[in-house]
Scaffold this active site. Structure first.
Site, short mmCIF file in Angstrom:
data_model
loop_
_atom_site.label_atom_id
_atom_site.label_comp_id
_atom_site.label_asym_id
_atom_site.label_seq_id
_atom_site.Cartn_x
_atom_site.Cartn_y
_atom_site.Cartn_z
N TYR A 293 8.52 0.30 -15.62
CA TYR A 293 8.65 0.91 -14.48
C TYR A 293 7.69 0.42 -13.27
CZ TYR A 293 11.32 3.37 -10.53
OH TYR A 293 11.65 3.91 -9.09
N TYR A 337 15.25 -4.05 -6.45
CA TYR A 337 14.46 -2.64 -6.74
C TYR A 337 16.22 -1.63 -6.86
CZ TYR A 337 12.87 2.73 -5.83
OH TYR A 337 12.12 3.65 -5.20
#
Length: 384
Positions: A293, A337
Site C-alpha cells: 500500500y 488510488y
C-alpha cells in the site's frame, strides 16, 4: 521447497471502471459497473452472487449495489472500518463467509469519486462527534490537518532514526511510475519519472514532496471470492487465499499515533506480517511479487522492513536494487488510488499470468492494505 498450507477460499474475478479524475457518474454507478465486470470476468452471472463486502467509508450500501448490479438474494453482507486499512480485510471477511458456508460467491467492492467529489487530501472537515474525532482534536490545533501532514511526522522520524535524506523515498516513486508507464490502465501510462523529477517536485509537508503522495482518483474496483472447489470450474486459474489477516497495534490511532512507541515503525504492519507468515507457512524469500500500500512512499519502506525483506533503514536500498518486483501495476502512485483494491487485482493478474508487467512464474504474491491505520494483508498463491 516450502509447501504452503491449503486454502479455503480463492479470488476468481476482477473488474474495474476506468480510472479518471472526473467520472461524471455517481459512486453507486461506479460500484455497480465494477461488480458486474468482476462477476463476468469470473464467468459467473449476477444471480450467482450471494454476498457483498465493502468499506464503512463507501457510500453505496450493499443492498443498493445488489439492486443496481442485478444480484439476487444475499445471505452475507458486511463492511470493514479504517479506510485503506480495510482493503485486504474485505477479502478476509469474504473468505471467512465462503469457508463457513455462510455464502458461496462473495464480491468485495470499493467505489468513489475521490477526485471530483470528496478529496481526502483536502484536509479534515467538520465531523460528527466520535472517538476518532476526539483523538484528532489533539492534532488539529497543531496544524496537522491532512493525511500528508500526519505521514510527514512519521517520515521525518524515519529519516532521523536511520540517518537518511528525503531523496531515499524517490526510489519508491520512480519504481511505481516505471511500471505505470507500461500499464495501459494506469493514469500515468507512458509517463515514467526519474529521481531528479522526484527531487524537483514541490513540498507538500516536509519531508514529503508531491511525488511522495498517491493520486486522487474517481473509479471502482471489485473482486469475486468463492471456494477453491468452485473456483477450479470457472474461467480463470484461481488465486488461492493462502493467508489473510487484520492487525492493530497497542494504542492504535488513525495515522496520528505519535506517542505509542517508535514512530518510524508501523506496529500494525508487524501484527499482520506475523500472522501471514505463520498461517501461510511462507517466508519473504518465497514471495515472487509484492503489492504494498503506497499512499505515501515512506510507508512502503517501513512495510518492507516490518515484513522482513530487509533490515531497518534498508528499504530504500532494497527498492533501488530491484530485488523484488514491487507494485507492478504502478501502485496508487502510478495506476490509481482505489483504497488498495486495485492492488489486490494486480496480484490476481500476476498469479494468472496476465499482468502488463508480468513476473515470470509468479506463484506467491503479498498484498498489504493501508499502513499507519488498523490494517490488513493477504498472501495469494497460484493453484497447483
Amino acid at each position: 521447497m516450502i509447501r504452503p498450507r491449503a486454502a479455503s477460499a480463492a479470488l476468481v474475478g476482477i473488474g474495474a471502471t476506468p480510472f479518471t479524475k472526473d467520472s461524471g457518474r455517481s459512486e453507486l454507478a461506479l460500484a455497480a459497473e465494477a461488480v458486474r465486470a468482476a462477476v463476468a470476468d469470473a464467468g459467473l452471472v449476477p444471480g450467482d452472487v450471494d454476498g457483498l463486502v465493502t468499506f464503512t467509508m463507501d457510500t453505496s450500501p450493499e443492498i443498493a449495489v445488489a439492486q443496481a448490479a442485478g444480484l439476487g438474494e444475499l445471505t452475507f453482507f458486511s463492511r470493514v472500518h479504517y479506510g485503506g486499512g480495510a482493503a485486504c480485510a474485505t477479502v478476509l471477511q469474504a473468505a471467512l463467509a465462503v469457508a463457513s458456508g455462510t455464502a458461496e460467491v462473495v464480491v468485495c467492492y470499493r467505489a468513489f469519486n475521490e477526485r471530483s467529489g470528496r478529496r481526502f487530501g483536502a484536509g479534515v472537515r467538520q465531523r460528527e462527534p466520535s472517538a476518532e474525532g476526539v483523538a484528532l482534536g489533539w492534532m488539529l490545533p497543531a496544524g496537522l490537518l491532512t493525511p500528508a501532514s500526519w505521514a510527514a511526522l512519521a517520515a521525518r522520524r524515519y529519516l532521523h532514526v536511520h540517518g537518511l535524506e528525503a531523496d531515499v523515498f524517490g526510489h519508491v516513486a520512480v519504481t511505481a511510475r516505471r511500471y505505470a508507464a507500461t500499464n495501459p490502465a494506469a493514469y500515468f501510462h507512458g509517463r515514467p519519472i526519474t529521481l531528479a523529477d522526484h527531487a524537483a517536485s514541490r513540498w507538500i509537508a516536509e519531508p514529503l514532496r508531491l511525488l511522495d503522495c498517491c493520486q486522487e482518483t474517481d473509479g471502482g474496483q471489485a473482486l469475486v471470492v468463492t471456494t477453491p472447489e468452485r473456483a477450479r470450474d470457472l474461467r480463470h486459474p484461481p488465486a488461492l487465499v493462502r493467508a489473510a489477516a487484520q492487525g492493530a497495534g497497542r494504542g492504535q490511532e488513525q495515522m496520528t499515533g505519535f506517542h505509542r512507541g517508535e514512530a518510524a515503525r508501523p506496529p500494525e504492519t508487524a501484527v499482520v506480517a506475523r500472522q501471514l507468515w505463520q498461517r501461510s507457512g511462507l517466508r519473504p524469500a518465497d514471495v515472487d511479487v509484492a503489492v504494498l500500500y503506497d499512499h505515501f512512499t515512506p510507508y512502503v519502506l517501513m512495510q518492507l522492513e516490518e515484513f522482513g525483506f530487509c533490515g531497518p533503514g534498508e528499504g530504500g536500498e532494497f527498492v533501488a536494487a530491484g530485488a523484488l518486483p514491487l507494485n507492478t501495476h504502478g501502485g496508487q502512485l502510478g495506476e490509481a488510488y482505489l483504497h488498495g483494491m486495485n492492488g489486490i487485482a494486480e496480484a490476481v493478474r500476476q498469479l494468472r499470468g496476465t499482468s502488463p508487467n508480468q513476473v515470470p512464474g509468479a506463484a506467491h504474491a503479498l498484498v498489504t492494505a493501508g499502513a499507519g491505520v488498523p490494517t490488513s494483508g493477504l498472501i495469494l498463491g497460484a493453484d497447483g
